[in-house]
Design an enzyme around this catalytic site. Structure first.
Site, short mmCIF file in Angstrom:
data_model
loop_
_atom_site.label_atom_id
_atom_site.label_comp_id
_atom_site.label_asym_id
_atom_site.label_seq_id
_atom_site.Cartn_x
_atom_site.Cartn_y
_atom_site.Cartn_z
N CYS A 1 -74.98 29.48 56.48
CA CYS A 1 -74.83 29.23 55.20
C CYS A 1 -73.48 28.21 55.04
CB CYS A 1 -74.75 30.23 54.30
SG CYS A 1 -73.39 31.42 54.71
N GLY B 1 -71.33 31.55 59.09
CA GLY B 1 -70.35 30.89 58.18
C GLY B 1 -69.65 29.95 59.23
N SER B 2 -70.33 28.79 59.43
CA SER B 2 -69.96 27.74 60.44
C SER B 2 -68.43 27.37 60.16
CB SER B 2 -70.71 26.78 60.51
OG SER B 2 -70.79 26.03 59.22
N ASN B 3 -67.94 27.38 58.84
CA ASN B 3 -66.71 26.69 58.66
C ASN B 3 -65.47 27.83 59.14
OD1 ASN B 3 -67.64 24.88 57.26
ND2 ASN B 3 -67.01 25.68 55.23
N ASP B 4 -65.60 29.20 58.93
CA ASP B 4 -64.72 30.07 59.61
C ASP B 4 -64.92 30.49 61.13
OD1 ASP B 4 -63.07 30.51 57.23
OD2 ASP B 4 -63.99 32.53 56.87
N GLU C 1 -68.95 35.45 61.21
CA GLU C 1 -68.13 34.13 61.07
C GLU C 1 -66.92 34.20 61.78
OE1 GLU C 1 -66.69 33.96 56.83
OE2 GLU C 1 -66.91 36.05 56.39
N ARG D 1 -72.72 36.78 48.52
CA ARG D 1 -71.60 36.97 49.06
C ARG D 1 -70.63 37.72 48.18
NH1 ARG D 1 -68.13 32.46 52.16
NH2 ARG D 1 -67.20 32.39 50.07
N HIS E 1 -80.69 20.69 15.46
CA HIS E 1 -81.51 19.28 15.23
C HIS E 1 -80.98 18.03 16.09
CE1 HIS E 1 -82.26 15.36 13.28
NE2 HIS E 1 -83.59 15.87 13.09
N ARG F 1 -71.84 32.42 45.87
CA ARG F 1 -70.33 32.97 46.07
C ARG F 1 -69.71 33.64 44.98
NH1 ARG F 1 -70.39 27.71 48.13
NH2 ARG F 1 -69.83 27.59 50.19
#
Length: 818
Positions: A774, A724-727, A703, A601, A442, A532
């Site tokens: 990504c 994977g632009s970070n790695d 990556e 992933r 409720h 992820r």
């Protein structure tokens, strides 16, 4: 089951009938028998032939109610009572309501109405094989007002219901009480606030064969997600005993989500199963002085789901049938709020009520409103979040409805649970927090209807929060809601979707939290570019997969105890806990965006991160530099980990093959060489994930510099790439992005990184492979997104908070590019 065939009365006869059987009424008869009873009749006539079980019965009509009021001369007396009614004055409201109810209860039914009810109840006893001169058939006696169950106002719970009613005397008394309940305080207040004339509304009473769920289970289900309005999922709640406890929020029920589109195709898409505490159950008060009573549920029953998978799927199928039927009848999409019960004697499932859902179906689908808490503080209570909003104010702890006059507008209501008697103050609250209840109770329903946040099922909120304390109620961070100390700053964003352009470049989203996936489904995205598995493993599974598989060998006693508690439903196969939780998490995300692609992933924890999972230290090496150590693809075929990777494959196979969510595309991270890629693909094939079968594609993360330089060869192994632009940035520039000493050099816009990205896109295009990105860069830097569009990248996957602004920027770039 009732088998008698009734001759349908003419329209004129129905208008002046005192009693109508459910088989004689349908959706067009709300004015004759109210929303609840007309809906029961509609389902018995139209949906019972399609396998939807509905208990039969009869209804006193609106004409019978008006006849009673007219014959007794009650309307003038009631109008006098309400002449100076003030619904905002609790004392005035309570006094007028009590006087109105007493007036009705002190006035006997006309003789012909009593006879009509007696004859109908006698016929019910004959139908179900009971002798009326004994106890008679047990029935539920429910109020059904002529203004209820409308698409814009539910009126749910405003009038009374009586369960386990026996004998003609009991039926007559309960019908009389239902008539009086048209003037409960809550009903008077609700009608006033919704603009309904008290004397234009009539009351019908439904007398329905009881389903013996006191011996089994019951609950509520919605054919729509109650929090986000996501249309493709059915939410089912379940607890032991009669259903009133679930409706009123007296128990924390089990919760199940089922995906409707693939269910209709014959799959078994149970997306989520959440165990509730189910501490009490309502049963018949056999030999007692009451109709029903609450008793405690034993520990073994609490610690298991109270319905099985086949029953979950059956209920969900019925929810689809009911929703589709009412949508067709009304000529507009009509999500439904449905009560169900299981008969403990026969094992059969039944639908006992169905009404249109009145909150999410009324919201505009073209506006996204998001709340974001700017800071956090100490947590006072935690429970199930209702709505995705944030509210705050001064706490008012009220333990009993008799104390509601203490409540002041704008305060936060803190209580054990609510029922319709609390509604006059609930409408004035800035937020609601309860100890008990689930997402269909409720308190949750009223909070949604009022558009205020609520947290239900906290357990101890009335003890941990004190009256006069400033609190912030946050329901915007997933399924779990938190009560924070103090009035914390928060931001509200409102975005209209009407003018959001469509771009040639696919705009995908990065989604990690399954609990937020349905809320993101309405965003203008073409799917998910990165889901992820680490989020699901860390937050929902919490244990190292090998610790589950080798539970008996665990050396960490404390971790073993925690894992035992986590996996108490899986004592015989703790590995299955990992598989099920992972499948449910991925399934929720895949369902939210179905049939759009959802790139998942596979796990990419580093060894130090795996070691931090429960039981993980026993199975992980100590590496000097885990960032470039044993991670990603190198684990999947390694003898020391391959059996754990098999669990991930099993989970994805369930999602694709059993749930029917073939939009899931697995993606392999940190794959150093094409040969390593072939080993991983072969490993996946061993566990039923064969590339090309059932449309299965497998992507690879791009990556590493080797992924770019050898992209020609990787294109022979995989169906697509995701940058994977970070790695890729840290490995191209040779720096550790977690090191504060060199962090200032980390920049995806570096010319060396951009050349790597350009080469990757050109090579993928040459081989006809899909390629997207990504990583974080397009979310952080609009100019980097422009650079990618100019290169002709297929897709850009963004964090949810960056989607709208980046879509607009990309549309401008594409327009300029021509």
């Amino acid at each position: 089951m009732v088998s008698a065939v009734l001759e349908k009365p003419t329209a004129a006869a129905k208008e002046n009938a005192l009693i109508l059987w459910f088989e004689e009424v349908g959706t067009h008869d709300v004015g004759l028998v109210g929303g609840k009873n007309s809906s029961l009749g509609e389902m018995i006539q139209q949906l019972q032939p399609r396998g939807v079980n509905v208990p039969s019965g009869f209804a006193t009509t609106a004409y019978a109610y008006r006849y009673f009021i007219r014959e007794a001369g009650l309307e003038a007396k009631l109008r006098d009572l309400f002449a100076d009614l003030d619904v905002n004055d609790m004392a005035n409201l309570q006094e007028r309501g009590q006087a109105a109810r007493e007036l009705i209860l002190d006035t006997p039914f006309p003789q012909d109405l009593q006879i009509a009810i007696a004859e109908a109840y006698s016929a019910m006893c004959d139908r179900y094989g009971y002798k009326m001169h004994c106890s008679g058939v047990d029935v539920a006696v429910r109020s059904s007002a002529t203004a209820e169950d409308l698409p814009e106002a539910s009126f749910a719970g405003q009038q009374e219901t009586y369960l386990n009613v026996h004998s003609l005397k009991g039926v007559l008394e309960s019908c009389h009480k239902c008539f009086a309940s048209l003037f409960t305080d809550r009903a008077i207040s609700y009608r006033h606030h919704n603009g309904f004339d008290h004397f234009a509304v009539a009351l019908s009473v439904g007398v329905q064969k009881m389903v013996r769920s006191d011996l089994a289970t019951s609950g509520v289900m919605f054919s729509i997600d109650t929090e986000t309005g996501f249309k493709n999922a059915a939410l089912i709640t379940a607890a032991y005993g009669l259903g009133e406890n679930v409706v009123q929020g007296a128990v924390n029920p089990d919760e199940y989500f089922v995906f409707k589109p693939t269910l209709k195709e014959g799959f078994k898409p149970i997306l989520e199963k959440r165990l509730g505490s189910k501490a009490i159950k309502m049963v018949y008060d056999v030999g007692g002085t009451k109709l029903t009573k609450n008793v405690e549920v034993g520990e073994p029953e609490r610690e298991k789901y109270c319905i099985n998978d086949a029953e979950i799927l059956q209920l969900a199928r019925w929810a689809c049938i009911i929703e589709d039927h009412y949508s067709q009848v009304r000529g507009v999409y009509t999500p439904m709020d449905i009560e169900w019960a299981k008969d403990g004697k026969t094992g059969e499932l039944f639908i006992v009520q169905a009404r249109p859902e009145t909150v999410q179906s009324q919201k505009s689908a073209n506006i996204i409103k998001t709340y974001e808490l700017q800071k956090h503080s100490a947590v006072l209570a935690t429970g199930r979040s209702v709505g995705a909003a944030i509210g705050q104010g001064t706490a008012q702890v009220i333990r009993n409805v008799s104390e509601i006059n203490l409540f002041r507008p704008g305060e936060v209501l803190i209580t054990n649970r609510t029922d319709p008697d609390w509604e006059p103050i609930m409408k004035q609250a800035s937020a609601i927090v309860t100890n008990q209840g689930g997402r269909t109770c409720h308190a949750a329903i009223i909070a949604r209807e009022m558009g205020i946040p609520a947290i239900v099922g906290c357990g101890d909120a009335t003890e941990t929060i004190t009256t006069g304390q400033d609190v912030t109620i946050c329901c915007s961070e997933g399924d779990e809601g938190h009560v924070f100390t103090g009035l914390l700053p928060f931001e509200v964003r409102e975005t209209a979707l009407d003018n959001i352009p469509r771009t040639k470049t696919q705009i995908l989203m990065n989604v990690g939290n399954p609990e937020q996936a349905f809320g993101f489904a309405s965003y203008p995205a073409d799917g998910v570019g990165l889901a992820r598995l680490e989020f699901i493993i860390a937050n929902h599974i919490k244990a190292h997969p090998l610790a589950l598989m080798k539970f008996d060998e665990l050396e960490d006693v404390e971790a073993k105890l925690e894992i035992a508690e986590l996996t108490k439903l899986y004592k015989d196969n703790r590995s299955q806990f990992f598989v099920d939780k992972l499948a449910h998490g991925v399934g929720m995300i895949a369902a939210a965006f179905y049939p759009k692609p959802v790139v998942v992933r596979m796990s990419d924890f580093k060894s130090n991160e795996y070691a931090n999972l429960l039981g993980g230290r026993q199975f992980e090496p100590k590496e000097e530099n885990p960032m470039i150590g044993w991670r990603g693809a190198s684990r999947y075929y390694d003898p020391n980990y391959r059996e754990a990777y098999a669990l991930e494959c099993q989970a994805l196979k369930i999602v694709r093959d059993e749930m029917g969510l073939t939009n899931v595309i697995p993606m392999i991270p940190f794959c150093r060489t094409p040969e390593e890629g072939r080993k991983v693909v072969a490993e996946m094939e061993k566990h039923g994930l064969k590339r090309g079968v059932n449309g299965l594609e497998i992507y690879v993360m791009c990556e590493l510099p080797s992924n770019v330089i050898l992209a020609d060869e990787f294109a022979q192994v995989f169906d697509g790439f995701s940058i994977g632009s970070n790695d890729l940035t840290q490995l191209t520039l040779g720096l550790d992005r977690d090191s504060s000493l060199v962090a200032h050099l980390f920049d995806e816009r570096n010319e060396g990184v951009k050349r790597m990205v350009k080469l990757a896109i050109e090579t993928a295009k040459k081989h006809g492979r899909k390629i997207g990105i990504c990583g974080q860069a397009p979310s952080d830097y609009p100019e980097f997104a422009e650079f990618l569009v100019e290169l002709g990248i297929d897709s850009i996957s963004l964090n949810p908070d960056s989607v709208l602004k980046t879509v607009l920027r990309i549309a401008e770039v594409e327009k300029a590019k021509g």
